[in-house]
Design a protein around this motif. Structure first.
Motif, PDB file in Angstrom:
ATOM      1  N   GLN A  17      -4.562  -3.989 -11.866  1.00 32.85           N
ATOM      2  CA  GLN A  17      -5.601  -3.138 -12.011  1.00 32.85           C
ATOM      3  C   GLN A  17      -6.498  -3.289 -11.391  1.00 32.85           C
ATOM      4  OE1 GLN A  17      -6.380  -3.191 -16.711  1.00 32.85           O
ATOM      5  NE2 GLN A  17      -5.100  -1.710 -16.944  1.00 32.85           N
ATOM      6  N   PRO A  22      -9.184   0.113  -6.057  1.00 31.83           N
ATOM      7  CA  PRO A  22      -7.377   1.111  -5.904  1.00 31.83           C
ATOM      8  C   PRO A  22      -7.180   1.426  -4.026  1.00 31.83           C
ATOM      9  CG  PRO A  22      -9.018   2.195  -7.674  1.00 31.83           C
ATOM     10  CD  PRO A  22      -9.790   0.623  -7.016  1.00 31.83           C
ATOM     11  N   THR A  33      -4.316  -0.743  -2.570  1.00 25.08           N
ATOM     12  CA  THR A  33      -3.202  -0.762  -1.967  1.00 25.08           C
ATOM     13  C   THR A  33      -2.632   0.218  -0.689  1.00 25.08           C
ATOM     14  OG1 THR A  33      -3.158   0.613  -4.723  1.00 25.08           O
ATOM     15  CG2 THR A  33      -1.629   1.358  -3.207  1.00 25.08           C
ATOM     16  N   THR A  48       0.329  -2.537  -5.397  1.00 26.25           N
ATOM     17  CA  THR A  48      -1.066  -1.459  -6.161  1.00 26.25           C
ATOM     18  C   THR A  48      -1.938  -1.826  -6.667  1.00 26.25           C
ATOM     19  OG1 THR A  48       1.739   0.086  -5.767  1.00 26.25           O
ATOM     20  CG2 THR A  48       0.097   0.539  -7.004  1.00 26.25           C
ATOM     21  N   SER A 102      -4.144   0.303  -9.321  1.00 27.67           N
ATOM     22  CA  SER A 102      -4.178   0.946 -10.127  1.00 27.67           C
ATOM     23  C   SER A 102      -5.556   0.706 -10.919  1.00 27.67           C
ATOM     24  CB  SER A 102      -3.576   1.116 -12.062  1.00 27.67           C
ATOM     25  OG  SER A 102      -3.943   0.297 -12.854  1.00 27.67           O
TER      26      SER A 102
END
Length: 126
Positions: free
Chosen positions: A13, A88, A91, A123, A125
């Motif tokens: 996250q 984010p 990523t 990744t 999020s």
């Protein structure tokens, strides 16, 4: 033949942390300058961080300075990338690279590197 194998990627996250590792085969790891790069879909490969043979000299891209830390353990033939405060926009596929080097040098241009790993996906999020 030199091989580089990255590990430690995954899904995290925003605001979280990951530590990537890059294990290098062979007995001459201490003769290599090392670098970390990333590539997001549709974008060019981006320099992130570099470290000299001894680990005494490092450099970072402005986009990760203060959030990412590169380090190495020559006894374990491994270079690390500690990534904090992930966003984010971080990523991408993250790859490590190696090249033989003069003792104090590090390199930021991907074209300067001789060996590359296959990469590990990170990744982040929102």
């Amino acid at each position: 033949q030199v091989s580089l194998v990255e590990s430690g990627g995954g899904l995290v996250q925003a605001g979280g942390s990951l530590r990537l590792s890059c294990a290098v085969s062979g007995r001459t790891f201490s003769s290599y300058a090392m670098g970390w790069f990333r590539q997001a879909p549709g974008k060019e490969r981006e320099f992130l961080a570099a470290i000299s043979r001894s680990g005494s000299n490092t450099d970072y891209a402005d986009s990760v300075k203060g959030r990412f830390t590169i380090s190495r353990d020559n006894a374990k033939n491994t270079v690390y990338l500690q990534m904090n405060s992930l966003k984010p926009d971080d990523t991408a596929v993250y790859s490590c690279a190696a090249r033989t080097s003069i003792y104090y040098m590090y390199y930021k241009d991907p074209g300067d590197y001789h060996y590359w790993g296959q990469g590990t996906q990170v990744t982040v999020s929102s």
